[in-house]
Design a protein around this motif. Sequence first.
Motif, mmCIF file in Angstrom:
data_model
loop_
_atom_site.group_PDB
_atom_site.id
_atom_site.type_symbol
_atom_site.label_atom_id
_atom_site.label_comp_id
_atom_site.label_asym_id
_atom_site.label_seq_id
_atom_site.Cartn_x
_atom_site.Cartn_y
_atom_site.Cartn_z
ATOM 1 N N TRP A 22 96.248 29.182 72.325
ATOM 2 C CA TRP A 22 96.010 28.029 71.446
ATOM 3 C C TRP A 22 95.449 26.840 71.821
ATOM 4 O O TRP A 22 95.109 25.924 71.137
ATOM 5 N N VAL A 91 104.333 31.915 67.320
ATOM 6 C CA VAL A 91 105.016 33.407 67.984
ATOM 7 C C VAL A 91 103.990 33.809 69.068
ATOM 8 O O VAL A 91 103.148 34.122 69.040
ATOM 9 N N PHE A 92 104.720 33.804 70.384
ATOM 10 C CA PHE A 92 104.114 34.200 71.438
ATOM 11 C C PHE A 92 105.012 35.011 72.518
ATOM 12 O O PHE A 92 106.132 34.761 72.876
ATOM 13 N N THR A 93 104.259 36.178 72.999
ATOM 14 C CA THR A 93 104.732 36.918 74.154
ATOM 15 C C THR A 93 103.928 36.946 75.289
ATOM 16 O O THR A 93 102.679 37.184 74.779
ATOM 17 N N ARG A 98 104.079 42.100 76.475
ATOM 18 C CA ARG A 98 103.808 42.644 74.931
ATOM 19 C C ARG A 98 103.994 44.173 74.824
ATOM 20 O O ARG A 98 103.912 44.979 75.638
ATOM 21 N N GLY A 99 104.248 44.345 73.499
ATOM 22 C CA GLY A 99 104.490 45.711 72.998
ATOM 23 C C GLY A 99 105.744 46.266 73.155
ATOM 24 O O GLY A 99 106.206 47.511 73.153
ATOM 25 N N ARG A 100 107.075 45.514 73.739
ATOM 26 C CA ARG A 100 108.152 46.170 73.755
ATOM 27 C C ARG A 100 109.221 45.665 72.849
ATOM 28 O O ARG A 100 110.273 45.537 72.831
ATOM 29 N N GLY A 101 108.461 44.734 71.672
ATOM 30 C CA GLY A 101 109.642 44.602 70.544
ATOM 31 C C GLY A 101 109.995 43.279 70.795
ATOM 32 O O GLY A 101 111.021 43.115 69.767
ATOM 33 N N ALA A 103 108.680 40.170 70.253
ATOM 34 C CA ALA A 103 108.542 39.222 69.340
ATOM 35 C C ALA A 103 109.013 39.504 67.864
ATOM 36 O O ALA A 103 109.585 38.910 67.089
ATOM 37 N N THR A 104 109.158 40.873 67.716
ATOM 38 C CA THR A 104 110.004 41.420 66.336
ATOM 39 C C THR A 104 111.571 41.223 66.686
ATOM 40 O O THR A 104 112.043 40.454 65.599
ATOM 41 N N ASP A 129 97.971 35.233 62.140
ATOM 42 C CA ASP A 129 96.718 35.384 62.750
ATOM 43 C C ASP A 129 96.527 36.796 63.318
ATOM 44 O O ASP A 129 95.519 37.247 63.845
ATOM 45 N N VAL A 130 97.693 37.737 63.193
ATOM 46 C CA VAL A 130 97.440 39.154 63.706
ATOM 47 C C VAL A 130 97.734 40.045 62.418
ATOM 48 O O VAL A 130 98.413 41.048 62.985
ATOM 49 N N LEU A 134 102.930 43.468 61.762
ATOM 50 C CA LEU A 134 103.943 42.874 62.769
ATOM 51 C C LEU A 134 105.004 42.300 62.139
ATOM 52 O O LEU A 134 106.455 42.574 62.135
ATOM 53 N N TYR A 135 104.808 41.279 60.989
ATOM 54 C CA TYR A 135 105.910 40.534 60.314
ATOM 55 C C TYR A 135 106.249 41.286 59.119
ATOM 56 O O TYR A 135 107.491 40.902 58.981
ATOM 57 N N ARG A 137 107.652 43.995 59.561
ATOM 58 C CA ARG A 137 108.624 44.793 60.031
ATOM 59 C C ARG A 137 110.126 43.859 59.932
ATOM 60 O O ARG A 137 111.243 44.280 59.835
HETATM 61 C C1 COA Z 1 101.280 38.653 68.499
HETATM 62 C C2 COA Z 1 102.348 38.999 69.814
HETATM 63 C C3 COA Z 1 103.281 37.736 69.540
HETATM 64 C C4 COA Z 1 103.283 40.119 69.602
HETATM 65 O O1 COA Z 1 104.220 40.054 70.613
HETATM 66 P P1 COA Z 1 104.833 41.456 71.060
HETATM 67 O O2 COA Z 1 106.205 41.158 71.743
HETATM 68 O O3 COA Z 1 104.183 42.243 71.795
HETATM 69 O O4 COA Z 1 105.181 42.282 69.629
HETATM 70 P P2 COA Z 1 106.236 43.246 69.449
HETATM 71 O O5 COA Z 1 106.353 44.244 70.558
HETATM 72 O O6 COA Z 1 107.461 42.971 68.705
HETATM 73 O O7 COA Z 1 105.326 44.206 68.264
HETATM 74 C C5 COA Z 1 103.906 44.421 69.006
HETATM 75 C C6 COA Z 1 103.077 44.656 67.600
HETATM 76 O O8 COA Z 1 102.078 43.470 67.486
HETATM 77 C C7 COA Z 1 101.034 43.957 67.220
HETATM 78 N N1 COA Z 1 100.142 43.095 67.266
HETATM 79 C C8 COA Z 1 100.075 42.253 68.663
HETATM 80 N N2 COA Z 1 98.883 41.600 68.778
HETATM 81 C C9 COA Z 1 98.167 41.832 67.749
HETATM 82 C C10 COA Z 1 97.110 41.384 67.048
HETATM 83 N N3 COA Z 1 96.230 40.567 67.932
HETATM 84 N N4 COA Z 1 96.495 41.876 65.909
HETATM 85 C C11 COA Z 1 97.195 42.736 65.298
HETATM 86 N N5 COA Z 1 98.528 43.289 65.674
HETATM 87 C C12 COA Z 1 99.051 42.574 66.895
HETATM 88 C C13 COA Z 1 100.753 45.280 67.914
HETATM 89 O O9 COA Z 1 99.749 45.991 67.272
HETATM 90 C C14 COA Z 1 102.092 45.791 67.730
HETATM 91 O O10 COA Z 1 102.285 46.909 66.749
HETATM 92 P P3 COA Z 1 102.510 48.484 67.115
HETATM 93 O O11 COA Z 1 104.129 48.112 68.057
HETATM 94 O O12 COA Z 1 102.804 48.911 65.728
HETATM 95 O O13 COA Z 1 101.550 48.939 68.211
HETATM 96 C C15 COA Z 1 101.864 38.671 71.044
HETATM 97 O O14 COA Z 1 100.613 39.689 71.170
HETATM 98 C C16 COA Z 1 101.059 37.384 71.399
HETATM 99 O O15 COA Z 1 101.717 36.399 71.866
HETATM 100 N N6 COA Z 1 99.682 37.235 70.920
HETATM 101 C C17 COA Z 1 98.902 35.948 71.175
HETATM 102 C C18 COA Z 1 99.744 34.844 70.467
HETATM 103 C C19 COA Z 1 99.607 35.063 69.021
HETATM 104 O O16 COA Z 1 98.318 35.726 68.423
HETATM 105 N N7 COA Z 1 100.501 34.959 68.176
HETATM 106 C C20 COA Z 1 100.646 35.388 66.754
HETATM 107 C C21 COA Z 1 100.364 34.301 65.946
HETATM 108 S S1 COA Z 1 100.579 34.586 64.104
#
Ligand code: COA
Length: 318
Positions: A22, A91-93, A98-101, A103-104, A129-130, A134-135, A137
């Motif tokens: 950001w 929301v940020f990982t 990433r991909g280990r659940g 954020a969920t 924004d994604v 994800l949300y 769920r």
């Molecule tokens: C989005 C974010 C927070 C997800 O964190 P994470 O710990 O990897 O999330 P989880 O493991 O719980 O879930 C991963 C899911 O998020 C989805 N996701 C992550 N980034 C995404 C994106 N840019 N667009 C769409 N989906 C996205 C993945 O497809 C994944 O889904 P799947 O498990 O069905 O493949 C992380 O990718 C991030 O920090 N991104 C940059 C900041 C951002 O964009 N934040 C969200 C603002 S609304």
Amino acid sequence: MPLVLATDAQKAQRDTVTHAAWGSPLSVAQYQEREARLRAHPWCREGMNTWLWVADDGAELASCETFHTDSFLRGADGTFTQGDSYAIASVFTEDHLRGRGYATRLMDGVAAELERVAPRPHSVVLFSDVGAPLYRRSGYVDVPAWDWHLDASQVPGRRPVDSGIAETDVAAALARMQRPRAPFYLWPSASQVDWHLERERVYAELLARPRPQTCGAVVGDSTALWSMVARYGDLVVLMLDARDAADAEALLTEARRVAHRAGLQRVVWWEEAATAPLVASVPGAVRVQRDGSLPMLRPLRAGLPPALDVPFPRALWV
Ligand SMILES: CC(C)(COP(=O)(O)OP(=O)(O)OC[C@H]1O[C@@H](n2cnc3c(N)ncnc32)[C@H](O)[C@@H]1OP(=O)(O)O)[C@@H](O)C(=O)NCCC(=O)NCCS
């Protein structure tokens, strides 16, 4: 419990990693200044928290922020009860986690915690924004979002308004606005609106650019509030209470004029069902599907109306 509130030191540390998502076009130091100033704003001091999802060894796995907003729910007798709603942001990982659940789990943990601590629980909203999956769920329901764009690169013909609104007059402007006729709505405080203006001030200073002359306008019984989003060259309409098509045109024309004079390219209004027919008749207003900032809502209690019926003015965005 792996959900914790961040300390001030942890918040500052988090800024250094979230800059990648950001920060642009600010440097890391400028972004840290932005974040520190926004956290010091009265609206944040009143009701903002930074949450961390942490491993057993204390390692930070994911983070987000929550902001308190008042909301109003219509009861069977037609009267509205005030309650607590929250907006989730940032929301940020980190990339390598990433991909280990994480954020969920953070989202689920925060919602459970808000259900537990909210004195008068109503809802949690966010602006994704994604996309929605994800949300979804975590129990959030998405609301299809449309914007109206008006070009501000040309000076529009003047359409007189009664007066502009200064940043000291935001509370009075909000007080004269008609509340939505929806069964459930969130309503920003003057302090929340000023938080948008604080963002405007911060960016104007850091990017050395002029601020719009006003933060809104009044014509007849109608009122608009707006702020600059310097990064995108936009003047965003935070709240629009237009009582008829002529007032909508006058207010949006004034917004274009103010935007143009501040060197901005565009006026953006987030569509709300009740006002859309009025804006549709404004010459040059173009309806586009929103790119990002998808509104989503998760009830914190039973009996809330469907998310689709909830208005989402831009002032609610965090
Ligand atoms: C989005 C974010 C927070 C997800 O964190 P994470 O710990 O990897 O999330 P989880 O493991 O719980 O879930 C991963 C899911 O998020 C989805 N996701 C992550 N980034 C995404 C994106 N840019 N667009 C769409 N989906 C996205 C993945 O497809 C994944 O889904 P799947 O498990 O069905 O493949 C992380 O990718 C991030 O920090 N991104 C940059 C900041 C951002 O964009 N934040 C969200 C603002 S609304």
